[in-house]
Write a protein that holds these residues in place. Structure first.
Motif, PDB file in Angstrom:
ATOM      1  N   ILE A   1       0.846  -1.185   0.000  1.00  0.00           N
ATOM      2  CA  ILE A   1       0.000   0.000   0.000  1.00  0.00           C
ATOM      3  C   ILE A   1       0.887   1.242   0.000  1.00  0.00           C
ATOM      4  CG2 ILE A   1      -1.786   1.270   1.225  1.00  0.00           C
ATOM      5  CD1 ILE A   1      -2.804  -1.313   2.365  1.00  0.00           C
ATOM      6  N   VAL A   2       0.727   2.060  -1.035  1.00  0.00           N
ATOM      7  CA  VAL A   2       1.526   3.280  -1.204  1.00  0.00           C
ATOM      8  C   VAL A   2       0.592   4.477  -1.322  1.00  0.00           C
ATOM      9  CG1 VAL A   2       3.346   1.973  -2.373  1.00  0.00           C
ATOM     10  CG2 VAL A   2       1.584   3.111  -3.736  1.00  0.00           C
ATOM     11  N   HIS A   3       1.168   5.664  -1.298  1.00  0.00           N
ATOM     12  CA  HIS A   3       0.353   6.867  -1.470  1.00  0.00           C
ATOM     13  C   HIS A   3       0.039   7.134  -2.938  1.00  0.00           C
ATOM     14  CE1 HIS A   3       0.200   7.871   2.642  1.00  0.00           C
ATOM     15  NE2 HIS A   3       1.352   8.465   2.765  1.00  0.00           N
ATOM     16  N   ASP A   4       1.059   6.976  -3.806  1.00  0.00           N
ATOM     17  CA  ASP A   4       0.880   7.375  -5.203  1.00  0.00           C
ATOM     18  C   ASP A   4       1.846   6.577  -6.069  1.00  0.00           C
ATOM     19  OD1 ASP A   4       0.554   8.618  -7.635  1.00  0.00           O
ATOM     20  OD2 ASP A   4       0.914  10.643  -6.904  1.00  0.00           O
ATOM     21  N   VAL A   5       1.324   5.761  -6.984  1.00  0.00           N
ATOM     22  CA  VAL A   5       2.183   4.927  -7.828  1.00  0.00           C
ATOM     23  C   VAL A   5       2.995   5.778  -8.803  1.00  0.00           C
ATOM     24  CG1 VAL A   5       0.771   2.856  -7.673  1.00  0.00           C
ATOM     25  CG2 VAL A   5       0.259   4.557  -9.436  1.00  0.00           C
ATOM     26  N   ALA A   6       2.554   7.006  -9.076  1.00  0.00           N
ATOM     27  CA  ALA A   6       3.292   7.873  -9.994  1.00  0.00           C
ATOM     28  C   ALA A   6       4.464   8.571  -9.316  1.00  0.00           C
ATOM     29  CB  ALA A   6       2.352   8.917 -10.606  1.00  0.00           C
ATOM     30  N   ASP A   7       4.514   8.545  -8.010  1.00  0.00           N
ATOM     31  CA  ASP A   7       5.595   9.188  -7.265  1.00  0.00           C
ATOM     32  C   ASP A   7       6.843   8.309  -7.339  1.00  0.00           C
ATOM     33  OD1 ASP A   7       7.346  10.116  -5.238  1.00  0.00           O
ATOM     34  OD2 ASP A   7       5.669  10.982  -4.141  1.00  0.00           O
ATOM     35  N   PRO A   8       7.977   8.843  -7.824  1.00  0.00           N
ATOM     36  CA  PRO A   8       9.193   8.029  -7.947  1.00  0.00           C
ATOM     37  C   PRO A   8       9.649   7.419  -6.621  1.00  0.00           C
ATOM     38  CG  PRO A   8       9.430  10.087  -9.161  1.00  0.00           C
ATOM     39  CD  PRO A   8       8.172  10.203  -8.352  1.00  0.00           C
ATOM     40  N   TYR A   9       9.348   8.059  -5.515  1.00  0.00           N
ATOM     41  CA  TYR A   9       9.697   7.520  -4.195  1.00  0.00           C
ATOM     42  C   TYR A   9       9.077   6.143  -4.009  1.00  0.00           C
ATOM     43  CZ  TYR A   9       9.658   7.369   0.991  1.00  0.00           C
ATOM     44  OH  TYR A   9       9.796   7.010   2.314  1.00  0.00           O
ATOM     45  N   PHE A  10       7.776   6.037  -4.272  1.00  0.00           N
ATOM     46  CA  PHE A  10       7.082   4.771  -4.092  1.00  0.00           C
ATOM     47  C   PHE A  10       7.394   3.787  -5.211  1.00  0.00           C
ATOM     48  CE2 PHE A  10       4.425   7.863  -1.776  1.00  0.00           C
ATOM     49  CZ  PHE A  10       4.562   7.314  -0.515  1.00  0.00           C
ATOM     50  N   ALA A  11       7.677   4.304  -6.395  1.00  0.00           N
ATOM     51  CA  ALA A  11       8.056   3.418  -7.499  1.00  0.00           C
ATOM     52  C   ALA A  11       9.355   2.680  -7.168  1.00  0.00           C
ATOM     53  CB  ALA A  11       8.206   4.217  -8.789  1.00  0.00           C
ATOM     54  N   ALA A  12      10.304   3.384  -6.537  1.00  0.00           N
ATOM     55  CA  ALA A  12      11.573   2.747  -6.174  1.00  0.00           C
ATOM     56  C   ALA A  12      11.362   1.685  -5.096  1.00  0.00           C
ATOM     57  CB  ALA A  12      12.565   3.808  -5.697  1.00  0.00           C
ATOM     58  N   ILE A  13      10.523   1.984  -4.109  1.00  0.00           N
ATOM     59  CA  ILE A  13      10.215   0.997  -3.074  1.00  0.00           C
ATOM     60  C   ILE A  13       9.559  -0.227  -3.691  1.00  0.00           C
ATOM     61  CG2 ILE A  13       8.704   0.540  -1.098  1.00  0.00           C
ATOM     62  CD1 ILE A  13       9.221   3.418  -0.199  1.00  0.00           C
ATOM     63  N   ALA A  14       8.611  -0.003  -4.604  1.00  0.00           N
ATOM     64  CA  ALA A  14       7.909  -1.114  -5.250  1.00  0.00           C
ATOM     65  C   ALA A  14       8.870  -1.973  -6.054  1.00  0.00           C
ATOM     66  CB  ALA A  14       6.793  -0.569  -6.138  1.00  0.00           C
ATOM     67  N   ALA A  15       9.833  -1.347  -6.734  1.00  0.00           N
ATOM     68  CA  ALA A  15      10.801  -2.109  -7.528  1.00  0.00           C
ATOM     69  C   ALA A  15      11.597  -3.061  -6.639  1.00  0.00           C
ATOM     70  CB  ALA A  15      11.734  -1.157  -8.269  1.00  0.00           C
ATOM     71  N   GLY A  16      12.042  -2.562  -5.487  1.00  0.00           N
ATOM     72  CA  GLY A  16      12.792  -3.428  -4.575  1.00  0.00           C
ATOM     73  C   GLY A  16      11.939  -4.542  -4.011  1.00  0.00           C
ATOM     74  N   ALA A  17      10.696  -4.210  -3.646  1.00  0.00           N
ATOM     75  CA  ALA A  17       9.795  -5.224  -3.096  1.00  0.00           C
ATOM     76  C   ALA A  17       9.492  -6.304  -4.132  1.00  0.00           C
ATOM     77  CB  ALA A  17       8.501  -4.562  -2.622  1.00  0.00           C
ATOM     78  N   MET A  18       9.262  -5.917  -5.361  1.00  0.00           N
ATOM     79  CA  MET A  18       8.953  -6.899  -6.404  1.00  0.00           C
ATOM     80  C   MET A  18      10.143  -7.795  -6.698  1.00  0.00           C
ATOM     81  SD  MET A  18       6.364  -4.947  -9.048  1.00  0.00           S
ATOM     82  CE  MET A  18       7.269  -3.420  -9.199  1.00  0.00           C
ATOM     83  N   ARG A  19      11.328  -7.238  -6.645  1.00  0.00           N
ATOM     84  CA  ARG A  19      12.518  -8.049  -6.881  1.00  0.00           C
ATOM     85  C   ARG A  19      12.663  -9.112  -5.794  1.00  0.00           C
ATOM     86  NH1 ARG A  19      15.720  -4.211  -8.278  1.00  0.00           N
ATOM     87  NH2 ARG A  19      16.357  -3.617  -6.174  1.00  0.00           N
ATOM     88  N   ALA A  20      12.454  -8.707  -4.538  1.00  0.00           N
ATOM     89  CA  ALA A  20      12.562  -9.674  -3.447  1.00  0.00           C
ATOM     90  C   ALA A  20      11.429 -10.691  -3.495  1.00  0.00           C
ATOM     91  CB  ALA A  20      12.552  -8.937  -2.100  1.00  0.00           C
ATOM     92  N   ALA A  21      10.231 -10.245  -3.839  1.00  0.00           N
ATOM     93  CA  ALA A  21       9.090 -11.163  -3.909  1.00  0.00           C
ATOM     94  C   ALA A  21       9.285 -12.211  -4.991  1.00  0.00           C
ATOM     95  CB  ALA A  21       7.806 -10.369  -4.159  1.00  0.00           C
TER      96      ALA A  21
END
Length: 353
Positions: free
Chosen positions: A82-102
């Motif tokens: 759960i993030v605030h905004d998928v268009a925000d690069p801050y959350f995009a970077a977090i999502a990239a790391g999470a997806m890689r680990a998942a």
């Protein structure tokens, strides 16, 4: 069978005894109470903790909800993020790391954006629980609204009681966390501006109720106070965490405080708006007239003109570590991820006036 209802000494019903109540009574985490009463997990619970949990369960009359536990054992391979905004690069970077680990765990990340609506965050937690998500990651900043925080905590407790695991990116008091040193990063930025001779520094901040904003602002204030300076309220402008918000806030701030020689924006998206306000709207030079510092070091920061000096947070690593917390049961007491200051072209010596 549903949990029994607890009663007071007078026999009045006080509601179902939850795993959260047992954990609080025993003075342990919900995860520890769950391992004792429901089994599962790779960690071994010490004998003393086990006795405390079992004693608390007996005293409160807790009965394990067997259907819920059976449902939890059939959890899906989905991890909710759960993030605030998928268009925000801050959350995009977090999502990239999470997806890689998942991916290494053969799991799928499902991303939900709240658009900074805390009510929607609570709704998403409820929905992911109903969909039997295996784990839940909270990446958005928490709010200082106690009522909303308590309601979210209740939903998360239910998610955990059904066997799900929860982790936060940043300290939110909602479960195991991947700490980010927001205050330390802001202190580094403020210290660098002071070193360059800036004594009149302003801040363009995000929404005042967000804990991340409060932590970053506190870090900058503390650093300046230690150096013999100050950051009065009149030099802080709150706005949306957007480029437009940063631009409007910078224009208002510089109209109110025309003598400012530096502006610290509390994220890089806002910093892009500050650069536009200073250079395009006001026709002033960066860094000749006003130095600008951002926060997060998102990918486009180096492509701004001038290239943005900013605080670097290891956001992708934070996403990876959050997945490790909920899937691999990594230790929750690891130190905060380090921050660093990346000096580029948007900062320079304070102008002589």
């Amino acid at each position: 069978m549903a949990n029994p209802r607890s009663t007071t000494r007078a026999g009045r019903s006080t509601g179902a005894v939850t795993l959260q109540r047992v954990a609080e009574h025993a003075g342990v985490s919900i995860a520890t109470a769950s391992r004792v009463l429901h089994g599962g997990g790779s960690r071994t619970v010490g004998e003393e903790l086990r006795r405390r949990v079992e004693s608390a369960a007996r005293e409160l009359g807790y009965v394990s909800n067997a259907p819920a536990q059976a449902l939890a054992r059939s959890a899906t391979s989905v991890v909710g993020l759960i993030v605030h905004d998928v268009a925000d690069p801050y959350f995009a970077a977090i999502a990239a790391g999470a997806m890689r680990a998942a991916r290494r765990q053969r799991l799928m990340i499902m991303i939900a954006a709240t658009f900074r609506d805390p009510e929607l965050e609570i709704e998403y937690v409820r929905s992911l629980r109903a969909q039997r998500a295996r784990a839940l990651l909270l990446a958005g900043s928490g709010t200082d609204d106690r009522s909303l925080t308590d309601r979210l905590a209740a939903e998360l407790a239910g998610f955990r009681e059904d066997g799900g695991r929860v982790a936060c990116i940043g300290e939110r008091g909602a479960g195991p966390a991947v700490p980010l040193d927001h205050a330390g990063g802001a202190a580094r930025a403020a210290t660098e501006l002071w070193r360059l001779g800036h004594r009149r520094i302003g801040v363009v901040a995000g929404p005042a109720e967000l804990l991340t904003v409060q932590q970053r602002l506190a870090g900058a204030r503390r650093a300046l106070a230690q150096l013999g300076g100050e950051l009065p309220d009149g030099r802080v402008m709150f706005a949306d965490f957007t480029r437009a918000g940063g631009r409007e806030a910078a224009l208002e701030l510089l109209a109110r405080e025309p003598g400012l020689t530096a502006v610290l924006a509390l994220n890089d998206v806002m910093a892009a708006g500050v650069l536009a306000a200073v250079q395009d709207d006001l026709g002033r030079a960066v860094p000749g007239d006003v130095s600008v510092v951002g926060f997060d070091d998102v990918p486009f920061a180096v492509d701004l003109r001038p290239a943005l000096t900013t605080v670097r947070l290891p956001l992708e690593e934070a996403g990876e570590r959050a997945v490790q917390l909920v899937v691999e049961e990594a230790p929750a007491d690891r130190p905060p991820l380090g921050v660093s200051l990346v000096v580029r072209d948007s900062t320079g010596p304070a102008p002589q006036r």
